[in-house]
Design a protein around this motif. Structure first.
Motif, PDB file in Angstrom:
ATOM      1  N   GLU A 234       0.847  -1.262   0.032  1.00 43.59           N
ATOM      2  CA  GLU A 234       0.153  -0.102   0.029  1.00 43.59           C
ATOM      3  C   GLU A 234       0.814   1.185  -0.095  1.00 43.59           C
ATOM      4  O   GLU A 234       0.453   2.329  -0.478  1.00 43.59           O
ATOM      5  N   SER A 235       2.216   1.229   0.476  1.00 44.98           N
ATOM      6  CA  SER A 235       2.880   2.530   0.476  1.00 44.98           C
ATOM      7  C   SER A 235       4.353   2.101  -0.060  1.00 44.98           C
ATOM      8  O   SER A 235       5.181   2.892   0.311  1.00 44.98           O
ATOM      9  N   CYS A 236       4.230   1.224  -0.959  1.00 47.14           N
ATOM     10  CA  CYS A 236       5.715   0.928  -1.466  1.00 47.14           C
ATOM     11  C   CYS A 236       5.511   0.674  -3.008  1.00 47.14           C
ATOM     12  O   CYS A 236       4.817  -0.500  -3.504  1.00 47.14           O
ATOM     13  N   TYR A 237       6.483   1.179  -3.860  1.00 46.01           N
ATOM     14  CA  TYR A 237       6.510   0.919  -5.180  1.00 46.01           C
ATOM     15  C   TYR A 237       7.787   0.635  -5.601  1.00 46.01           C
ATOM     16  O   TYR A 237       8.889   0.911  -4.967  1.00 46.01           O
ATOM     17  N   GLU A 238       7.946   0.021  -6.734  1.00 47.41           N
ATOM     18  CA  GLU A 238       9.229  -0.282  -7.462  1.00 47.41           C
ATOM     19  C   GLU A 238       9.391   0.401  -8.722  1.00 47.41           C
ATOM     20  O   GLU A 238       8.189   0.179  -9.593  1.00 47.41           O
ATOM     21  N   ILE A 239      10.140   1.254  -9.180  1.00 46.96           N
ATOM     22  CA  ILE A 239      10.345   1.797 -10.232  1.00 46.96           C
ATOM     23  C   ILE A 239      11.756   1.901 -10.836  1.00 46.96           C
ATOM     24  O   ILE A 239      12.869   2.080  -9.917  1.00 46.96           O
ATOM     25  N   ASP A 240      11.881   2.356 -12.181  1.00 48.51           N
ATOM     26  CA  ASP A 240      13.219   3.012 -12.650  1.00 48.51           C
ATOM     27  C   ASP A 240      13.011   4.228 -12.629  1.00 48.51           C
ATOM     28  O   ASP A 240      12.418   5.037 -13.485  1.00 48.51           O
ATOM     29  N   PRO A 241      13.791   4.982 -12.020  1.00 51.35           N
ATOM     30  CA  PRO A 241      13.581   6.331 -11.773  1.00 51.35           C
ATOM     31  C   PRO A 241      14.014   7.190 -12.945  1.00 51.35           C
ATOM     32  O   PRO A 241      13.752   8.208 -13.325  1.00 51.35           O
ATOM     33  N   SER A 242      14.782   6.564 -13.878  1.00 53.23           N
ATOM     34  CA  SER A 242      15.212   7.280 -15.175  1.00 53.23           C
ATOM     35  C   SER A 242      14.092   7.170 -16.427  1.00 53.23           C
ATOM     36  O   SER A 242      14.466   7.815 -17.269  1.00 53.23           O
ATOM     37  N   ASP A 243      12.985   6.349 -15.953  1.00 55.83           N
ATOM     38  CA  ASP A 243      12.068   6.366 -16.985  1.00 55.83           C
ATOM     39  C   ASP A 243      10.884   7.319 -16.832  1.00 55.83           C
ATOM     40  O   ASP A 243      10.332   7.149 -15.765  1.00 55.83           O
ATOM     41  N   ARG A 244      10.934   8.156 -17.496  1.00 57.08           N
ATOM     42  CA  ARG A 244       9.830   9.491 -17.321  1.00 57.08           C
ATOM     43  C   ARG A 244       8.327   8.777 -17.181  1.00 57.08           C
ATOM     44  O   ARG A 244       7.493   9.390 -16.695  1.00 57.08           O
TER      45      ARG A 244
ATOM     46  N   GLN B  29       7.239   5.668 -16.141  1.00 55.51           N
ATOM     47  CA  GLN B  29       7.243   5.277 -14.819  1.00 55.51           C
ATOM     48  C   GLN B  29       6.730   6.339 -13.789  1.00 55.51           C
ATOM     49  O   GLN B  29       6.196   6.181 -12.769  1.00 55.51           O
ATOM     50  N   LEU B  30       7.664   7.391 -13.820  1.00 57.13           N
ATOM     51  CA  LEU B  30       7.432   8.428 -12.812  1.00 57.13           C
ATOM     52  C   LEU B  30       6.231   9.066 -13.058  1.00 57.13           C
ATOM     53  O   LEU B  30       5.566   9.395 -11.939  1.00 57.13           O
TER      54      LEU B  30
ATOM     55  N   PRO C 203      18.299   9.851 -13.579  1.00 51.43           N
ATOM     56  CA  PRO C 203      17.340   9.825 -12.877  1.00 51.43           C
ATOM     57  C   PRO C 203      16.637  11.244 -12.309  1.00 51.43           C
ATOM     58  O   PRO C 203      15.413  11.428 -12.363  1.00 51.43           O
ATOM     59  N   VAL C 204      17.602  11.865 -11.870  1.00 51.41           N
ATOM     60  CA  VAL C 204      17.209  13.339 -11.348  1.00 51.41           C
ATOM     61  C   VAL C 204      16.761  14.357 -12.564  1.00 51.41           C
ATOM     62  O   VAL C 204      15.843  14.805 -12.270  1.00 51.41           O
ATOM     63  N   LEU C 205      17.408  14.016 -13.565  1.00 52.56           N
ATOM     64  CA  LEU C 205      16.948  14.653 -14.851  1.00 52.56           C
ATOM     65  C   LEU C 205      15.517  14.410 -15.209  1.00 52.56           C
ATOM     66  O   LEU C 205      14.437  15.235 -15.298  1.00 52.56           O
ATOM     67  N   ALA C 206      15.063  12.903 -15.085  1.00 50.01           N
ATOM     68  CA  ALA C 206      14.023  12.576 -15.486  1.00 50.01           C
ATOM     69  C   ALA C 206      12.999  12.866 -14.610  1.00 50.01           C
ATOM     70  O   ALA C 206      11.672  13.338 -14.720  1.00 50.01           O
ATOM     71  N   LEU C 207      13.228  13.117 -13.263  1.00 43.46           N
ATOM     72  CA  LEU C 207      12.447  13.524 -12.148  1.00 43.46           C
ATOM     73  C   LEU C 207      11.986  15.156 -12.165  1.00 43.46           C
ATOM     74  O   LEU C 207      10.994  15.370 -12.316  1.00 43.46           O
ATOM     75  N   VAL C 208      12.877  15.938 -12.471  1.00 44.83           N
ATOM     76  CA  VAL C 208      12.815  17.284 -12.698  1.00 44.83           C
ATOM     77  C   VAL C 208      11.931  17.695 -13.931  1.00 44.83           C
ATOM     78  O   VAL C 208      10.748  18.323 -13.723  1.00 44.83           O
ATOM     79  N   GLN C 209      12.148  17.028 -15.115  1.00 47.35           N
ATOM     80  CA  GLN C 209      11.314  17.087 -16.167  1.00 47.35           C
ATOM     81  C   GLN C 209       9.967  16.824 -16.007  1.00 47.35           C
ATOM     82  O   GLN C 209       9.156  17.333 -16.465  1.00 47.35           O
ATOM     83  N   THR C 210       9.862  15.372 -15.481  1.00 47.60           N
ATOM     84  CA  THR C 210       8.355  15.027 -15.221  1.00 47.60           C
ATOM     85  C   THR C 210       7.544  15.853 -14.075  1.00 47.60           C
ATOM     86  O   THR C 210       6.534  16.172 -14.365  1.00 47.60           O
TER      87      THR C 210
END
Length: 180
Positions: free
Chosen positions: A55-65, A67-68, A114-121
Motif C-alpha cells: 500500500e505504500s511501496c512501489y518499485e520503479i526505474d527512476p530514469s524512466d519518465r 514510470q515516474l 534519474p534526477v533529470l527525468a524527475l525534474v522534467q516530469t
C-alpha cells in the motif's frame, strides 16, 4: 545512523521518497509519517514497469519518465497533490575507495539521468506535484574535523547537476543533503 527531525516539527501532505536502498528509504518514510506526513516509498531499480509492492511501496526505474509519471498520477489520484519528492542516492559509495575517470563518467550518467527525468516530469505535472525536490547523497562531502575521506564520489555529480537544474527550473525548490 539515526534520522533525526527537530522535536515537535510537523511535516504535512503526501511525499514521495525514491531511494536506491529499501531499508534507508523505509526508515526515511517512517520519519515523515511520525511527523504527520503521508510518505510513499519508491524503490529505485531497473524495472520494466512501475510496480506496486504494497500500500505504500512501489518499485520503479527512476530514469524512466513514463514510470515516474504513472506513479505520480497514481499518488495524486488517491489524495491531494504530492508536496514534494525526496530522491536518495545513498548506495553510490565506491567499493574500492577510488574511481577511474571512466567509472566516474559512467556514474555521472547513472546518477544524473534519474534526477533529470524527475525534474522534467515534475515540471510537466505542475499542479499535481509540489515544487520541492530534496536530493540526498551519502559520503559526497568530507566531514569537518575527520580524516578527509569521500566515499560517495560516485554520487557527487548530483550536486553539480542540482545547482544547474535550479537555474534552469526556477519553479522547483531544490535542497541537497549529504549524510554520513
Amino acid at each position: 545512523s539515526p534520522l533525526a527531525v527537530e522535536p515537535g516539527a510537523a511535516v504535512s501532505g503526501r511525499w514521495l521518497v525514491i531511494c536506491d536502498s529499501p531499508d534507508y528509504g523505509r526508515r526515511l518514510a517512517n520519519v515523515f509519517s511520525a511527523h504527520g506526513a503521508d510518505a510513499v516509498l519508491a524503490v529505485a531499480r531497473r524495472a520494466a514497469t512501475c510496480q506496486r509492492l504494497d500500500e505504500s511501496c512501489y518499485e520503479i526505474d527512476p530514469s524512466d519518465r513514463g514510470q515516474l509519471r504513472t506513479l505520480l498520477e497514481t499518488l495524486a489520484s488517491h489524495s491531494s497533490i504530492v508536496r514534494g519528492v525526496v530522491y536518495c542516492a545513498v548506495n553510490a559509495q565506491n567499493a574500492s575507495g577510488g574511481m577511474s575517470t571512466e567509472a566516474l563518467l559512467a556514474a555521472q550518467s547513472r546518477m544524473c539521468a534519474p534526477v533529470l527525468a524527475l525534474v522534467q516530469t515534475l515540471t510537466e505535472m505542475s499542479g499535481v506535484v509540489g515544487p520541492s525536490v530534496c536530493l540526498v547523497t551519502r559520503g559526497v562531502h568530507a566531514v569537518a574535523g575527520e580524516a578527509p575521506t569521500i566515499d560517495g564520489v560516485a554520487a557527487s555529480p548530483i550536486w553539480g547537476f542540482a545547482r544547474s537544474a535550479a537555474r534552469e527550473y526556477p519553479e522547483v525548490r531544490f535542497t541537497r543533503i549529504d549524510v554520513d
